[in-house]
Design a protein around this motif. Structure first.
Motif, mmCIF file in Angstrom:
data_model
loop_
_atom_site.group_PDB
_atom_site.id
_atom_site.type_symbol
_atom_site.label_atom_id
_atom_site.label_comp_id
_atom_site.label_asym_id
_atom_site.label_seq_id
_atom_site.Cartn_x
_atom_site.Cartn_y
_atom_site.Cartn_z
ATOM 1 N N ALA A 165 0.843 -1.199 0.000
ATOM 2 C CA ALA A 165 0.000 0.000 0.000
ATOM 3 C C ALA A 165 0.876 1.245 0.000
ATOM 4 O O ALA A 165 1.833 1.342 0.771
ATOM 5 C CB ALA A 165 -0.912 0.012 1.227
ATOM 6 N N ALA A 166 0.555 2.197 -0.867
ATOM 7 C CA ALA A 166 1.351 3.423 -0.969
ATOM 8 C C ALA A 166 1.132 4.342 0.223
ATOM 9 O O ALA A 166 2.040 5.064 0.647
ATOM 10 C CB ALA A 166 1.008 4.158 -2.267
ATOM 11 N N ILE A 167 -0.091 4.327 0.772
ATOM 12 C CA ILE A 167 -0.471 5.163 1.906
ATOM 13 C C ILE A 167 -1.366 4.317 2.800
ATOM 14 O O ILE A 167 -2.237 3.592 2.298
ATOM 15 C CB ILE A 167 -1.241 6.414 1.458
ATOM 16 N N VAL A 168 -1.177 4.384 4.110
ATOM 17 C CA VAL A 168 -2.045 3.665 5.048
ATOM 18 C C VAL A 168 -2.471 4.609 6.162
ATOM 19 O O VAL A 168 -1.840 5.647 6.389
ATOM 20 C CB VAL A 168 -1.342 2.428 5.654
ATOM 21 N N GLY A 169 -3.552 4.257 6.843
ATOM 22 C CA GLY A 169 -3.979 5.090 7.951
ATOM 23 C C GLY A 169 -5.368 4.734 8.444
ATOM 24 O O GLY A 169 -5.903 3.672 8.130
ATOM 25 N N LEU A 170 -5.930 5.637 9.235
ATOM 26 C CA LEU A 170 -7.272 5.471 9.780
ATOM 27 C C LEU A 170 -8.189 6.517 9.163
ATOM 28 O O LEU A 170 -7.767 7.626 8.857
ATOM 29 C CB LEU A 170 -7.272 5.640 11.301
ATOM 30 N N ASN A 171 -9.438 6.172 9.011
ATOM 31 C CA ASN A 171 -10.404 7.096 8.424
ATOM 32 C C ASN A 171 -11.788 6.775 8.953
ATOM 33 O O ASN A 171 -12.290 5.677 8.760
ATOM 34 C CB ASN A 171 -10.398 6.960 6.895
ATOM 35 N N CYS A 172 -12.367 7.737 9.643
ATOM 36 C CA CYS A 172 -13.780 7.672 10.023
ATOM 37 C C CYS A 172 -14.014 6.906 11.322
ATOM 38 O O CYS A 172 -13.176 6.157 11.799
ATOM 39 C CB CYS A 172 -14.610 7.066 8.894
ATOM 40 N N ASP A 173 -15.180 7.154 11.886
ATOM 41 C CA ASP A 173 -15.747 6.487 13.058
ATOM 42 C C ASP A 173 -15.320 7.051 14.396
ATOM 43 O O ASP A 173 -16.130 7.144 15.284
ATOM 44 C CB ASP A 173 -15.478 4.971 13.039
ATOM 45 N N ARG A 174 -14.059 7.426 14.586
ATOM 46 C CA ARG A 174 -13.669 7.948 15.888
ATOM 47 C C ARG A 174 -13.030 9.315 15.733
ATOM 48 O O ARG A 174 -12.013 9.455 15.062
ATOM 49 C CB ARG A 174 -12.679 7.009 16.582
ATOM 50 N N GLY A 175 -13.632 10.319 16.367
ATOM 51 C CA GLY A 175 -13.098 11.669 16.275
ATOM 52 C C GLY A 175 -12.177 11.985 17.431
ATOM 53 O O GLY A 175 -11.753 11.084 18.165
#
Length: 226
Positions: A203-213
């Protein structure tokens, strides 16, 4: 390295690549999409509204125009009675994004998301998910995208399928996990370890997105894993 891979890699080598999403929620606020299923019907029903929203993101500084295909997969469109629009919706979304991207030299990203069909205990569901991703991303690749965003994955296993399909099409991918559980994915991986696994698979970019602010405003965690 393919031309698409080079386009993303070159931008990343130069520094920050800024993207923006929230298309469906913004279109819902503007009255073009009904709250509920949040499928991107506006791509076909109100294409000018989608084009204008892309243009607003471009003017605001976004380097990536994301094709509005979140939840435009077979499972969701079947639920809302628009499965017959599946291919047209996916192709049109990329065309609209490309049109605006060309106005400002932005990249174009194809988009897939969690399908709600994946179950790590049932190997047959992996084939179902793969087929949905393959048709969506196949059309996106034919229409011309620079990379894939595979997002809001509850399961690492499902995210890996999206990554594999992207690579089979010769496309780099940004893959994100949705933190629906406090510390681990729904298939039991620590979030940091899951990101390392995705990066290890290319994967070129990884991370977290959405659900927890941010912690002060976070709602209690919901148990969405089956």
């Amino acid at each position: 390295m393919t031309e698409s891979s080079s386009a993303l890699a070159d931008r990343l080598a130069q520094g920050t690549v800024l993207g923006a999403e929230g298309y469906v929620f913004e279109l819902e606020r503007r009255g073009y999409i009904k709250a509920g299923a949040y499928v991107p019907e506006a791509v076909l029903d109100f294409p000018d509204a989608v084009t204008e929203l892309h243009r607003e993101f471009l003017r605001a500084g976004a380097d990536v125009m994301v094709a509005l295909t979140y939840y435009a997969h077979r499972e969701k469109l079947r639920q809302v009675g628009r499965e017959s629009d599946l291919e047209a919706m996916n192709r049109q979304a990329v065309r609209l994004a490309r049109e605006v991207a060309a106005e400002g030299g932005a990249l174009v990203a194809g988009n897939v998301c969690n399908t709600w069909a994946y179950d790590p205990r049932d190997p047959a569901t992996a084939d179902v998910v793969r087929a949905m991703y393959a048709e969506q991303l196949g059309w996106a690749a034919e229409e011309g995208i620079d990379f894939v965003i595979a997002e809001t994955n509850d399961y690492l296993g499902e995210a890996l399928i999206a990554l594999e399909v992207s690579h089979e099409l010769g496309l780099p991918a940004m893959v994100t996990l949705a933190s629906t559980q406090p510390a681990r994915t729904c298939d039991g991986y620590d979030y940091a370890e899951a990101c390392r696994i995705l990066a290890g698979h290319g994967a070129a970019i990884v991370g977290l997105n959405c659900d927890r602010g941010p912690p002060p405003r976070s709602p209690p965690f919901r148990t969405l894993c089956s």
